[in-house]
Design an enzyme around this catalytic site. Structure first.
Site, short mmCIF file in Angstrom:
data_model
loop_
_atom_site.label_atom_id
_atom_site.label_comp_id
_atom_site.label_asym_id
_atom_site.label_seq_id
_atom_site.Cartn_x
_atom_site.Cartn_y
_atom_site.Cartn_z
N HIS A 282 1.61 -1.65 3.39
CA HIS A 282 2.00 -0.65 2.39
C HIS A 282 0.93 0.43 2.26
O HIS A 282 -0.11 0.21 1.64
CB HIS A 282 2.16 -1.42 1.07
CG HIS A 282 2.74 -0.61 -0.03
ND1 HIS A 282 4.08 -0.26 -0.08
CD2 HIS A 282 2.18 -0.09 -1.15
CE1 HIS A 282 4.31 0.42 -1.18
NE2 HIS A 282 3.18 0.54 -1.85
N SER B 241 5.55 5.12 -2.14
CA SER B 241 5.70 4.02 -3.09
C SER B 241 6.38 4.49 -4.38
O SER B 241 7.44 5.09 -4.30
CB SER B 241 4.31 3.42 -3.34
OG SER B 241 4.44 2.07 -3.64
#
Ligand code: GCU
Length: 424
Positions: free
Chosen positions: A404, A263
């Site tokens: 995610h 990320s």
């Protein structure tokens, strides 16, 4: 306006997409605008690059400086650790399988000290080992269930549900992020892990009075100049200082270091890999906008949106492009190309639409001509591979099912990729 933001937040929560209020993010492929990417292989003077040597000598430095001036910011000076110290070591950690070291790096400048704490696990092979190195989000103690790991005392975002108040974490956070790190798998595959809390280097908030920035201010300076480093630049700098340490650690093979990040820290791993060729493999997981994803696709998170909500990540010059990303002299395929000829791996997740999986893939595809100059194979097809079907060339890519995160599946691929390229 308020109603619209609330609606987007609700949709974000339901879909598992990280929630950042942004007006109408586009998740519709048919609404991706047509765009042309800046030329990878034509220099500022209009010369076509046709050899690996020309790439290295002419075009690569041009592109690197475009990223410094327009996206991540220049690192304004040199600073190396004034001391490095192994403050704790156990040769029988993790039930006897590993050596654990906790190392402190101290940086001193402008009458300030910055302490950065590394947590290192190495398999007991009797020889120097290859390692993965990457930042963690919640402190070293969150990476493993190991009561001997020091709990970070650096600033951390409050999260009362996890016992984080007054911006300090507690014992309660031990092992909370262990799924993302898979320490047993890494060690039993013959790799070491070197990790550190990103807030040691720069707390993740729009405040340039803390972290490493003030150590490199000139007299009277209180914040970075428009072309100087934001937080991602600072975190990338920190990874290179870790590399300085790894080169001195007799138990680590510094020629086999894979830098990895997820990320915002995946964006960081890519920028660190671009700046520092000592990272032999570069791995970004779900890095999205400002990471592997092409900015011009305007799918999911946009650069303008990111600059508005995470004002401290990129350099101030980057906001010039908030309203028209097509004016940017670079796009993120050029960042991937800066790794060449080193192996680079891009990992996406199917439900992580905010990070634009297709845009992450296409960066690898459009970086491929540079890999070909070196006789290496990148991502030869413009079509993404199916879900859970990794492609492993010198550029590697997978899109896995789910959202995610860094999961065991991702580590299985990263280890396989490292083995392919480190020959082990
Ligand atoms: C937000 C941000 C992303 C970032 C992510 C993360 O979702 O918009 O750009 O990658 O946070 O770091 O978790």
């Amino acid at each position: 306006m308020m109603k619209k933001i609330v609606l987007i937040i609700c949709l974000g929560v339901l879909s598992g997409i990280p929630v950042i209020p942004q007006e109408s993010p586009n998740y519709d492929e048919s609404r991706v605008p047509s765009f042309s990417l800046p030329e990878l292989l034509i220099t500022r003077e209009g010369k076509r690059i046709s050899t690996a040597a020309e790439w290295m000598e002419i075009r690569r430095p041009e592109i690197l400086s475009l990223f410094e001036n327009n996206i991540y910011g220049r690192i304004p000076g040199k600073l190396s650790a004034d001391f490095r110290k192994v403050i704790e070591q156990d040769n029988n950690a993790l039930g006897g399988k590993a050596v654990r070291k906790q190392v402190m790096l101290n940086f001193r400048s402008n009458n300030r000290d910055l302490k950065v704490n590394l947590l290192i696990y190495l398999p007991k092979t009797g020889s120097k080992v290859p390692v993965f190195v990457g930042y963690n989000f919640d402190g070293n103690q969150a990476v493993v269930d190991d009561p001997a790991v020091f709990v970070t005392s650096s600033w951390i975002r409050n999260d009362p549900a996890s016992g984080i108040t007054n911006n300090r974490t507690t014992e309660k956070s031990r092992g909370t992020d262990k799924t993302a790190w898979q320490i047993d798998k890494i060690i039993s595959s013959g790799y070491g892990l070197v990790t550190l809390y990103y807030g040691d280097v720069d707390p993740d908030k729009d405040d340039f009075t803390d972290g490493v920035h003030p150590l490199l201010y000139k007299d009277g300076q209180t914040m970075p100049l428009p072309d100087e480093w934001g937080s991602i630049g600072a975190w990338a700098w920190g990874l290179s200082r870790v590399m300085d340490y790894l080169e001195k650690d007799p138990d680590i093979d510094a020629s086999k270091v894979a830098v990895i990040g997820h990320s915002r820290l995946g964006k960081t791993a890519l920028w660190a890999g671009a700046l520092d060729p000592r990272f032999a493999i570069v791995i970004s997981n779900n890095s999205g906008c400002g990471g592997a994803a092409l900015s011009r696709r305007m799918y999911g998170e946009t650069l303008g949106g990111m600059n508005r909500y995470f004002t401290h990540w990129l350099c101030d010059n980057c906001s010039r492009y908030d309203n028209d990303v097509n004016l940017l002299p670079v796009d993120q395929h050029m960042l991937i190309a800066l790794m060449a000829p080193r192996p680079v791996y891009i990992a996406s997740a199917e439900e992580d639409k905010w990070a634009d999986p297709k845009g992450e893939y296409l960066s690898g595809y459009y970086a491929t001509p540079v890999y070909e100059l070196f006789g290496k194979q990148g991502l030869p097809s413009p079509e993404m591979p199916p879900v859970n079907s990794p492609v492993m060339n010198t550029i590697g890519y997978h899109i896995r099912s789910g959202g995610h995160a860094v999961l065991e599946y991702d580590w299985d691929q990263f280890i396989r990729f490292a083995r392919m390229h480190f020959g082990k």
